[in-house]
Design a protein around this motif. Sequence first.
Motif, PDB file in Angstrom:
ATOM      1  N   SER A 282     -56.638  21.101  25.535  1.00  0.00           N
ATOM      2  CA  SER A 282     -55.211  21.391  25.673  1.00  0.00           C
ATOM      3  C   SER A 282     -54.400  20.266  25.052  1.00  0.00           C
ATOM      4  CB  SER A 282     -54.842  21.549  27.140  1.00  0.00           C
ATOM      5  OG  SER A 282     -55.485  22.652  27.690  1.00  0.00           O
ATOM      6  N   ALA A 283     -53.410  20.637  24.279  1.00  0.00           N
ATOM      7  CA  ALA A 283     -52.513  19.671  23.657  1.00  0.00           C
ATOM      8  C   ALA A 283     -51.081  20.105  23.968  1.00  0.00           C
ATOM      9  CB  ALA A 283     -52.740  19.620  22.150  1.00  0.00           C
ATOM     10  N   SER A 284     -50.133  19.226  23.715  1.00  0.00           N
ATOM     11  CA  SER A 284     -48.740  19.535  24.040  1.00  0.00           C
ATOM     12  C   SER A 284     -48.207  20.716  23.230  1.00  0.00           C
ATOM     13  CB  SER A 284     -47.866  18.304  23.812  1.00  0.00           C
ATOM     14  OG  SER A 284     -47.960  17.880  22.465  1.00  0.00           O
ATOM     15  N   ASN A 285     -48.747  20.942  22.035  1.00  0.00           N
ATOM     16  CA  ASN A 285     -48.271  22.027  21.182  1.00  0.00           C
ATOM     17  C   ASN A 285     -49.147  23.269  21.242  1.00  0.00           C
ATOM     18  OD1 ASN A 285     -46.209  20.384  20.298  1.00  0.00           O
ATOM     19  ND2 ASN A 285     -47.374  19.623  18.565  1.00  0.00           N
ATOM     20  N   GLY A 286     -50.176  23.270  22.083  1.00  0.00           N
ATOM     21  CA  GLY A 286     -51.072  24.421  22.171  1.00  0.00           C
ATOM     22  C   GLY A 286     -52.490  23.962  22.459  1.00  0.00           C
ATOM     23  N   ILE A 287     -53.442  24.764  22.016  1.00  0.00           N
ATOM     24  CA  ILE A 287     -54.849  24.471  22.263  1.00  0.00           C
ATOM     25  C   ILE A 287     -55.536  24.101  20.955  1.00  0.00           C
ATOM     26  CG2 ILE A 287     -57.047  25.479  23.002  1.00  0.00           C
ATOM     27  CD1 ILE A 287     -55.463  27.240  24.913  1.00  0.00           C
ATOM     28  N   LEU A 288     -56.337  23.053  21.020  1.00  0.00           N
ATOM     29  CA  LEU A 288     -57.137  22.643  19.870  1.00  0.00           C
ATOM     30  C   LEU A 288     -58.581  23.068  20.124  1.00  0.00           C
ATOM     31  CD1 LEU A 288     -55.832  18.981  19.562  1.00  0.00           C
ATOM     32  CD2 LEU A 288     -55.098  20.949  18.229  1.00  0.00           C
ATOM     33  N   LYS A 289     -59.244  23.579  19.113  1.00  0.00           N
ATOM     34  CA  LYS A 289     -60.647  23.963  19.243  1.00  0.00           C
ATOM     35  C   LYS A 289     -61.481  23.103  18.305  1.00  0.00           C
ATOM     36  CE  LYS A 289     -59.867  28.829  20.307  1.00  0.00           C
ATOM     37  NZ  LYS A 289     -60.160  30.205  19.891  1.00  0.00           N
ATOM     38  N   VAL A 290     -62.585  22.590  18.842  1.00  0.00           N
ATOM     39  CA  VAL A 290     -63.530  21.835  18.029  1.00  0.00           C
ATOM     40  C   VAL A 290     -64.838  22.618  18.034  1.00  0.00           C
ATOM     41  CG1 VAL A 290     -64.777  19.668  17.731  1.00  0.00           C
ATOM     42  CG2 VAL A 290     -62.447  19.635  18.627  1.00  0.00           C
ATOM     43  N   SER A 291     -65.236  23.070  16.885  1.00  0.00           N
ATOM     44  CA  SER A 291     -66.452  23.862  16.740  1.00  0.00           C
ATOM     45  C   SER A 291     -67.691  23.001  16.972  1.00  0.00           C
ATOM     46  CB  SER A 291     -66.502  24.455  15.331  1.00  0.00           C
ATOM     47  OG  SER A 291     -67.773  24.972  15.049  1.00  0.00           O
TER      48      SER A 291
ATOM     49  N   ALA B 155     -69.119   7.974  17.524  1.00  0.00           N
ATOM     50  CA  ALA B 155     -68.502   8.774  16.461  1.00  0.00           C
ATOM     51  C   ALA B 155     -67.936  10.085  16.999  1.00  0.00           C
ATOM     52  CB  ALA B 155     -69.517   9.052  15.350  1.00  0.00           C
ATOM     53  N   VAL B 156     -68.720  10.789  17.802  1.00  0.00           N
ATOM     54  CA  VAL B 156     -68.255  12.079  18.330  1.00  0.00           C
ATOM     55  C   VAL B 156     -67.050  11.883  19.248  1.00  0.00           C
ATOM     56  CG1 VAL B 156     -68.864  14.050  19.792  1.00  0.00           C
ATOM     57  CG2 VAL B 156     -70.469  13.236  18.041  1.00  0.00           C
ATOM     58  N   GLN B 157     -67.111  10.903  20.139  1.00  0.00           N
ATOM     59  CA  GLN B 157     -65.990  10.666  21.049  1.00  0.00           C
ATOM     60  C   GLN B 157     -64.738  10.237  20.297  1.00  0.00           C
ATOM     61  OE1 GLN B 157     -68.102   9.657  25.284  1.00  0.00           O
ATOM     62  NE2 GLN B 157     -67.524   7.899  24.080  1.00  0.00           N
ATOM     63  N   ASN B 158     -64.887   9.345  19.320  1.00  0.00           N
ATOM     64  CA  ASN B 158     -63.725   8.851  18.577  1.00  0.00           C
ATOM     65  C   ASN B 158     -63.096   9.917  17.687  1.00  0.00           C
ATOM     66  OD1 ASN B 158     -63.864   6.297  19.700  1.00  0.00           O
ATOM     67  ND2 ASN B 158     -65.142   5.489  18.057  1.00  0.00           N
ATOM     68  N   MET B 159     -63.921  10.769  17.076  1.00  0.00           N
ATOM     69  CA  MET B 159     -63.394  11.744  16.121  1.00  0.00           C
ATOM     70  C   MET B 159     -62.912  13.037  16.764  1.00  0.00           C
ATOM     71  SD  MET B 159     -66.006  11.167  12.955  1.00  0.00           S
ATOM     72  CE  MET B 159     -65.027  12.044  11.737  1.00  0.00           C
ATOM     73  N   THR B 160     -63.441  13.368  17.956  1.00  0.00           N
ATOM     74  CA  THR B 160     -63.067  14.647  18.567  1.00  0.00           C
ATOM     75  C   THR B 160     -62.335  14.503  19.896  1.00  0.00           C
ATOM     76  OG1 THR B 160     -65.138  14.872  19.815  1.00  0.00           O
ATOM     77  CG2 THR B 160     -65.103  15.767  17.563  1.00  0.00           C
ATOM     78  N   GLY B 161     -62.466  13.362  20.553  1.00  0.00           N
ATOM     79  CA  GLY B 161     -61.882  13.198  21.876  1.00  0.00           C
ATOM     80  C   GLY B 161     -62.706  13.837  22.973  1.00  0.00           C
ATOM     81  N   ILE B 162     -63.876  14.347  22.625  1.00  0.00           N
ATOM     82  CA  ILE B 162     -64.768  14.986  23.598  1.00  0.00           C
ATOM     83  C   ILE B 162     -65.696  13.920  24.183  1.00  0.00           C
ATOM     84  CG2 ILE B 162     -66.655  16.644  23.891  1.00  0.00           C
ATOM     85  CD1 ILE B 162     -65.346  18.237  21.562  1.00  0.00           C
ATOM     86  N   THR B 163     -65.800  13.883  25.498  1.00  0.00           N
ATOM     87  CA  THR B 163     -66.688  12.941  26.161  1.00  0.00           C
ATOM     88  C   THR B 163     -68.140  13.353  25.915  1.00  0.00           C
ATOM     89  OG1 THR B 163     -65.061  12.543  27.890  1.00  0.00           O
ATOM     90  CG2 THR B 163     -67.337  11.945  28.392  1.00  0.00           C
ATOM     91  N   VAL B 164     -68.967  12.388  25.553  1.00  0.00           N
ATOM     92  CA  VAL B 164     -70.396  12.628  25.354  1.00  0.00           C
ATOM     93  C   VAL B 164     -71.134  11.977  26.516  1.00  0.00           C
ATOM     94  CG1 VAL B 164     -72.384  12.222  23.856  1.00  0.00           C
ATOM     95  CG2 VAL B 164     -70.135  12.698  22.849  1.00  0.00           C
TER      96      VAL B 164
END
Length: 119
Positions: free
Chosen positions: A6-15, A94-103
């Motif tokens: 979730s982002a302030s302008n909508g939803i971001l999807k990371v494949s 790399a994954v956490q920094n580039m996508t913001g997804i916790t690994v």
Amino acid sequence: MDKKISASNGILKVSNDVIIKIAELAACEITGVASEDGKLMVSQSPIGLGTFLGSPVRVSVSKEAAVIDLSIITEQGSKAINVASAVQASVKSAVQNMTGITVSKVNVNVVGIMLNKED
């Protein structure tokens, strides 16, 4: 499953494909990992010994975090445990920094050794 953020302008999807590519590139940067053209090497012989069927990188994403599984071949003369440990740290960062997804986990399986070719 793609990760929605979730982002302030909508939803971001990371494949998952993006996470896989980031993980593979990060692993290839580590000295001692057998790679070619930014891709992890997955087979040591033309007859298929040591072949890892499918992608050498697998990703499982839940609401909380991602778990990444990698199969690597190390180069002759490198210490497999040190290479695997460096791959874990590099991929997670790399994954956490580039996508913001916790690994939460990076599981590394050393599936072979790339022998030096004699001239």
